[in-house]
Structures are given as C-alpha cells and as structure tokens.
Design a protein around this motif. Structure first.
Motif, PDB file in Angstrom:
ATOM      1  N   CYS A 112       6.700   8.804  10.242  1.00 43.59           N
ATOM      2  CA  CYS A 112       5.317   8.450   9.904  1.00 43.59           C
ATOM      3  C   CYS A 112       4.471   8.521  11.170  1.00 43.59           C
ATOM      4  N   ARG A 113       3.319   9.162  11.047  1.00 45.63           N
ATOM      5  CA  ARG A 113       2.384   9.216  12.179  1.00 45.63           C
ATOM      6  C   ARG A 113       0.979   8.895  11.707  1.00 45.63           C
ATOM      7  N   GLU A 114       0.277   8.172  12.559  1.00 47.62           N
ATOM      8  CA  GLU A 114      -1.135   7.918  12.332  1.00 47.62           C
ATOM      9  C   GLU A 114      -1.893   8.974  13.123  1.00 47.62           C
ATOM     10  N   MET A 115      -2.742   9.734  12.434  1.00 48.77           N
ATOM     11  CA  MET A 115      -3.429  10.844  13.084  1.00 48.77           C
ATOM     12  C   MET A 115      -4.937  10.640  13.016  1.00 48.77           C
ATOM     13  N   LYS A 129      -9.024   8.691  10.105  1.00 52.28           N
ATOM     14  CA  LYS A 129      -7.630   8.256  10.308  1.00 52.28           C
ATOM     15  C   LYS A 129      -6.821   8.648   9.082  1.00 52.28           C
ATOM     16  N   ILE A 130      -5.735   9.379   9.322  1.00 49.82           N
ATOM     17  CA  ILE A 130      -4.860   9.809   8.237  1.00 49.82           C
ATOM     18  C   ILE A 130      -3.432   9.462   8.616  1.00 49.82           C
ATOM     19  N   TRP A 131      -2.739   8.779   7.698  1.00 52.39           N
ATOM     20  CA  TRP A 131      -1.327   8.463   7.889  1.00 52.39           C
ATOM     21  C   TRP A 131      -0.528   9.558   7.189  1.00 52.39           C
ATOM     22  N   VAL A 132       0.385  10.169   7.928  1.00 46.56           N
ATOM     23  CA  VAL A 132       1.193  11.264   7.394  1.00 46.56           C
ATOM     24  C   VAL A 132       2.660  10.856   7.471  1.00 46.56           C
ATOM     25  N   VAL A 133       3.360  11.009   6.343  1.00 46.23           N
ATOM     26  CA  VAL A 133       4.793  10.735   6.277  1.00 46.23           C
ATOM     27  C   VAL A 133       5.485  12.031   5.856  1.00 46.23           C
ATOM     28  N   LEU A 134       6.454  12.453   6.645  1.00 42.21           N
ATOM     29  CA  LEU A 134       7.249  13.631   6.321  1.00 42.21           C
ATOM     30  C   LEU A 134       8.699  13.202   6.142  1.00 42.21           C
ATOM     31  N   ALA A 135       9.353  13.746   5.134  1.00 43.83           N
ATOM     32  CA  ALA A 135      10.758  13.431   4.880  1.00 43.83           C
ATOM     33  C   ALA A 135      11.480  14.699   4.456  1.00 43.83           C
ATOM     34  N   GLN A 136      12.755  14.794   4.851  1.00 45.46           N
ATOM     35  CA  GLN A 136      13.541  15.976   4.522  1.00 45.46           C
ATOM     36  C   GLN A 136      15.014  15.626   4.505  1.00 45.46           C
ATOM     37  N   SER A 137      15.725  16.193   3.551  1.00 46.22           N
ATOM     38  CA  SER A 137      17.158  15.920   3.452  1.00 46.22           C
ATOM     39  C   SER A 137      17.895  16.490   4.656  1.00 46.22           C
ATOM     40  N   VAL A 138      18.979  15.803   5.017  1.00 44.52           N
ATOM     41  CA  VAL A 138      19.855  16.251   6.102  1.00 44.52           C
ATOM     42  C   VAL A 138      21.300  16.056   5.655  1.00 44.52           C
TER      43      VAL A 138
END
Length: 174
Positions: free
Chosen positions: A80-83, A89-98
C-alpha cells in the motif's frame, strides 16, 4: 485484443467503481490493510494471516466457498502506498499471487495460483471515498455460472456495504 486478454483464459476480469459515503480514504485504506480486523467483518474469511518468508511479507488467505464447492486459498504479496497526484492524495494497494515453498497446498482446498488486484482510493470531495478496483483470479476447478453471476451482481455490492460498515466500526475496535 491480445494486449487486453493476454492469457485468453476465458475467465472474467473485474473492474469495480464505487463510493463509500462518510468513509475518508485513509480510513478505507487502513481498514482494507488490517487483516486482523477483516477477520471480524468479512464472513468469507476462514483463515487469514501474514508471515515473513525469506525477508518478504506474504499473506495467506483461505476463503469460504458455498457447499458443495471446495474452499480456495491464496498466497500473495501486497503493498500500500499513499501517493500525491497533482495535489490529490490517492491510496494505491497492489496485490499479486506468489509461490512460496514454505506455504504448501492443503488437502481439500484449491490453491488460487493466478491472482492480481489493484485498488485506488481517493476522496469523493466530501466526507467519503471514491474506489476503483481491478481484480482477476483463476479460482480453479469448475465454478458454476450461478456463482460467477452471484459474485458479479451481489457479492461485490455486498462487499462494499460490508467494507463501509467496517469503516464506521473501525475506530471503535482499535
């Protein structure tokens, strides 16, 4: 079309646009990232925790599926990053399987090996948030069309309502 659908999997990719009234974006992001709190409000969580493997934080998530289908589990990384984008202000969450050898598949549970999610949250200009989510997973096995239709028509709106309720209850629980 090859760029939009590189896998030609025949599976759906979901794009969700929504709003959460009276839930500021930072609160939404905090609620979304709080795994322990999610266990309290998300009725589909069977098991959910974060562990560190080889210096990388990895999340294990088992999701309850309706009878007679097998539960699914996910092993993924998330950030999660606050940009700041042009003063917004935009909060972005990235998720990916591993794939993590220390987290093997469990008998009777289908491992979702292909999962990707992008989430962006920003203010709606009032007291709430605008939310955009892109979501893809390959749940494996045979998923009946009634369940796919339910997820698209009822599951996602219900999730947003549950998330909104969780945001309202978050300050009380922390």
């Amino acid at each position: 079309l090859p760029i939009l659908f590189p896998q030609q999997s025949g599976l759906y990719e979901y794009k969700i646009f929504g709003g959460l009234a009276d839930c500021p974006p930072k609160l939404c992001a905090d609620v979304y990232m709080d795994l322990d709190f999610r266990k309290q409000w998300d009725q589909y969580v069977k098991e959910l925790y974060e562990k560190t493997y080889d210096g990388e934080k990895v999340i294990y998530w088992e999701v309850k599926y309706p009878f007679p289908l097998s539960n699914r589990d996910y092993v993924y990384i998330r950030e999660c990053r606050e940009m700041d984008v042009d003063g917004r202000k935009i909060w972005v969450v990235l998720a990916q399987s591993v794939s993590v050898p220390q987290c093997p598949e469990k008998p009777g549970i289908i491992r979702v090996k292909s999962y990707k999610q992008s989430l962006a949250i920003e203010s709606d200009g009032k007291t709430g948030s605008k939310v955009y989510m892109y979501y893809f997973d390959n749940p494996g096995g045979m998923i009946p069309s009634w369940l796919v239709n339910w997820a698209a028509k009822s599951g996602v709106p219900t999730f947003l309502k549950d998330m909104q309720k969780a945001c309202c209850n978050y300050s009380k629980s922390t």
